[in-house]
Design a protein around this motif. Structure first.
Motif, mmCIF file in Angstrom:
data_model
loop_
_atom_site.group_PDB
_atom_site.id
_atom_site.type_symbol
_atom_site.label_atom_id
_atom_site.label_comp_id
_atom_site.label_asym_id
_atom_site.label_seq_id
_atom_site.Cartn_x
_atom_site.Cartn_y
_atom_site.Cartn_z
ATOM 1 N N LEU A 155 0.836 -1.338 0.336
ATOM 2 C CA LEU A 155 0.042 0.489 -0.135
ATOM 3 C C LEU A 155 1.295 1.183 -0.089
ATOM 4 O O LEU A 155 0.526 1.926 -0.941
ATOM 5 C CB LEU A 155 -1.714 -0.292 0.852
ATOM 6 N N GLN A 156 2.056 0.730 0.575
ATOM 7 C CA GLN A 156 2.815 2.542 1.270
ATOM 8 C C GLN A 156 3.772 2.693 -0.271
ATOM 9 O O GLN A 156 4.296 3.734 -0.826
ATOM 10 C CB GLN A 156 3.729 1.979 1.897
ATOM 11 N N ASN A 157 3.833 1.474 -0.396
ATOM 12 C CA ASN A 157 4.947 1.546 -2.339
ATOM 13 C C ASN A 157 3.399 1.984 -3.501
ATOM 14 O O ASN A 157 3.539 1.907 -3.987
ATOM 15 C CB ASN A 157 5.120 0.014 -2.730
ATOM 16 N N MET A 158 2.553 2.458 -3.005
ATOM 17 C CA MET A 158 1.129 2.525 -4.171
ATOM 18 C C MET A 158 1.450 1.006 -5.821
ATOM 19 O O MET A 158 1.067 2.133 -6.699
ATOM 20 C CB MET A 158 1.030 4.034 -4.441
ATOM 21 N N ASP A 159 1.701 0.257 -4.761
ATOM 22 C CA ASP A 159 1.719 -0.780 -5.636
ATOM 23 C C ASP A 159 0.457 -1.622 -5.604
ATOM 24 O O ASP A 159 0.358 -2.909 -5.528
ATOM 25 C CB ASP A 159 2.896 -1.758 -5.808
ATOM 26 N N ALA A 160 -0.761 -1.793 -7.007
ATOM 27 C CA ALA A 160 -2.029 -2.466 -6.839
ATOM 28 C C ALA A 160 -1.465 -3.996 -7.078
ATOM 29 O O ALA A 160 -1.988 -4.801 -6.699
ATOM 30 C CB ALA A 160 -3.019 -1.498 -7.775
ATOM 31 N N GLY A 161 -0.848 -3.700 -8.156
ATOM 32 C CA GLY A 161 -0.425 -4.987 -8.054
ATOM 33 C C GLY A 161 0.192 -6.665 -6.870
ATOM 34 O O GLY A 161 -0.057 -7.548 -7.091
ATOM 35 N N TYR A 169 -3.048 -6.844 -3.957
ATOM 36 C CA TYR A 169 -3.792 -7.625 -4.485
ATOM 37 C C TYR A 169 -2.960 -9.190 -4.701
ATOM 38 O O TYR A 169 -4.002 -10.483 -4.789
ATOM 39 C CB TYR A 169 -4.809 -7.258 -5.502
ATOM 40 N N GLN A 170 -1.463 -8.951 -4.375
ATOM 41 C CA GLN A 170 -1.370 -10.864 -4.170
ATOM 42 C C GLN A 170 -2.107 -11.359 -3.234
ATOM 43 O O GLN A 170 -1.790 -12.580 -2.719
ATOM 44 C CB GLN A 170 0.285 -10.828 -4.826
ATOM 45 N N SER A 171 -1.700 -11.034 -1.860
ATOM 46 C CA SER A 171 -2.720 -10.978 -0.528
ATOM 47 C C SER A 171 -3.675 -11.479 -0.572
ATOM 48 O O SER A 171 -4.775 -11.580 0.043
ATOM 49 C CB SER A 171 -1.971 -10.365 0.295
ATOM 50 N N TYR A 172 -4.779 -11.240 -1.813
ATOM 51 C CA TYR A 172 -6.105 -10.439 -2.075
ATOM 52 C C TYR A 172 -6.344 -11.981 -2.635
ATOM 53 O O TYR A 172 -5.803 -12.605 -3.673
ATOM 54 C CB TYR A 172 -6.894 -9.720 -2.202
ATOM 55 N N ALA A 173 -8.302 -12.660 -2.124
ATOM 56 C CA ALA A 173 -8.415 -13.689 -2.664
ATOM 57 C C ALA A 173 -9.039 -14.158 -4.449
ATOM 58 O O ALA A 173 -10.231 -13.084 -4.123
ATOM 59 C CB ALA A 173 -9.214 -14.930 -2.176
ATOM 60 N N THR A 229 -12.111 -4.983 -9.852
ATOM 61 C CA THR A 229 -12.735 -3.444 -9.763
ATOM 62 C C THR A 229 -11.689 -2.560 -8.371
ATOM 63 O O THR A 229 -11.609 -1.697 -8.739
ATOM 64 C CB THR A 229 -14.278 -3.615 -8.914
ATOM 65 N N ALA A 230 -11.696 -3.555 -7.371
ATOM 66 C CA ALA A 230 -10.471 -2.767 -5.717
ATOM 67 C C ALA A 230 -9.190 -3.121 -6.641
ATOM 68 O O ALA A 230 -9.043 -1.429 -6.093
ATOM 69 C CB ALA A 230 -11.214 -3.824 -4.871
ATOM 70 N N LYS A 231 -9.175 -3.773 -7.488
ATOM 71 C CA LYS A 231 -7.083 -3.558 -7.148
ATOM 72 C C LYS A 231 -6.982 -2.409 -8.989
ATOM 73 O O LYS A 231 -6.456 -1.424 -8.711
ATOM 74 C CB LYS A 231 -6.991 -4.755 -7.925
ATOM 75 N N LYS A 232 -8.475 -2.142 -9.272
ATOM 76 C CA LYS A 232 -8.120 -0.886 -10.665
ATOM 77 C C LYS A 232 -8.289 0.282 -10.091
ATOM 78 O O LYS A 232 -7.703 1.151 -9.547
ATOM 79 C CB LYS A 232 -9.142 -1.247 -11.270
ATOM 80 N N GLU A 233 -9.361 -0.004 -8.884
ATOM 81 C CA GLU A 233 -9.792 1.101 -7.759
ATOM 82 C C GLU A 233 -8.820 1.500 -6.780
ATOM 83 O O GLU A 233 -8.012 3.290 -7.220
ATOM 84 C CB GLU A 233 -10.929 1.213 -7.260
ATOM 85 N N HIS A 234 -7.593 0.565 -6.626
ATOM 86 C CA HIS A 234 -6.298 1.211 -5.586
ATOM 87 C C HIS A 234 -4.892 2.012 -6.844
ATOM 88 O O HIS A 234 -4.820 2.374 -6.514
ATOM 89 C CB HIS A 234 -6.206 -0.253 -5.172
ATOM 90 N N ALA A 235 -5.308 1.186 -8.494
ATOM 91 C CA ALA A 235 -3.952 1.270 -8.843
ATOM 92 C C ALA A 235 -4.802 3.466 -9.245
ATOM 93 O O ALA A 235 -3.852 4.158 -9.684
ATOM 94 C CB ALA A 235 -4.541 0.808 -10.228
ATOM 95 N N ASN A 236 -5.665 3.576 -10.021
ATOM 96 C CA ASN A 236 -6.327 4.677 -9.735
ATOM 97 C C ASN A 236 -6.058 6.140 -8.253
ATOM 98 O O ASN A 236 -5.733 7.349 -8.884
ATOM 99 C CB ASN A 236 -7.913 5.299 -10.478
ATOM 100 N N TRP A 237 -6.227 5.389 -7.228
ATOM 101 C CA TRP A 237 -6.048 6.340 -6.720
ATOM 102 C C TRP A 237 -4.282 6.555 -6.221
ATOM 103 O O TRP A 237 -4.141 7.772 -6.109
ATOM 104 C CB TRP A 237 -6.291 5.493 -5.123
ATOM 105 N N PHE A 238 -4.193 5.513 -6.330
ATOM 106 C CA PHE A 238 -2.425 5.324 -6.305
ATOM 107 C C PHE A 238 -1.631 6.650 -7.968
ATOM 108 O O PHE A 238 -0.819 7.677 -6.879
ATOM 109 C CB PHE A 238 -1.874 4.085 -6.453
ATOM 110 N N SER A 239 -2.523 7.050 -8.583
ATOM 111 C CA SER A 239 -1.968 7.307 -9.394
ATOM 112 C C SER A 239 -2.367 8.895 -9.386
ATOM 113 O O SER A 239 -1.206 9.874 -9.775
ATOM 114 C CB SER A 239 -2.697 7.059 -10.819
ATOM 115 N N THR A 240 -3.270 8.879 -8.189
ATOM 116 C CA THR A 240 -3.023 10.810 -7.588
ATOM 117 C C THR A 240 -1.840 10.631 -6.704
ATOM 118 O O THR A 240 -1.686 11.969 -6.223
ATOM 119 C CB THR A 240 -4.922 10.925 -7.233
#
Length: 165
Positions: A48-54, A57-61, A80-91
């Protein structure tokens, strides 16, 4: 007579297997699960702190049963959750996460509820520093094979506030 005996054995075996699968963890199993889940949680918040959605989400089923409820009160499936995190990280240009407390609740069948409380400090790409002093998230972990995976997450927080320095 043989039929009744066979039926009895089948029913007994079924309930024996079912009871075994849903049995409560022993104290030692709980201790081991806490250690293993703590390692997964460390990975989650590092990613999360590294802002790496990929990586996050390795820790998620990745499963149709996975669900995440966001701080905006929206439900999201895995993709959707993975995509939304990636979008948030891009800001964001930076993200710092600090844990203030945590708790575990053990359910039968290798299922653990993990509560995390902390705060977030973020810098937007526009140079605005914001913080969330009260952030809570509930994870439900399930052990799949030898790995603990998040199968559900719900996050809550007050809206981010600008930091005036």
């Amino acid at each position: 007579m043989k039929t009744n005996y066979l039926t009895f054995l089948l029913i007994f075996s079924f309930f024996g297997i079912t009871t075994h699968l849903t049995a409560q963890m022993t104290a030692q199993e709980q201790k081991t699960a806490k250690k293993e889940i703590a390692e997964v949680v460390e990975d989650i918040f590092r990613d999360l702190q590294n802002m790496d959605a990929g990586a996050l989400y390795q820790s998620y089923a990745e499963s149709p049963d996975f669900m995440q409820i966001t701080t905006a009160g929206e439900m999201a499936d895995f993709q959707t959750a993975k995509k939304e995190h990636a979008n948030w990280f891009s800001t964001l240009s930076s993200l710092k996460v600090t844990r203030t407390s945590e708790a575990f609740r053990f359910l039968p069948g290798n299922t653990v509820i993990y509560y995390w409380f902390g705060k977030f400090e973020m810098m937007t790409k526009q140079g605005v520093k914001v913080k969330m002093d009260k952030f809570g998230t509930t994870f439900i972990f399930s052990k799949k094979g030898n790995q603990w995976k998040v199968i559900f997450q719900q996050a809550s927080s007050l809206p981010p506030v600008p930091v005036n320095e």
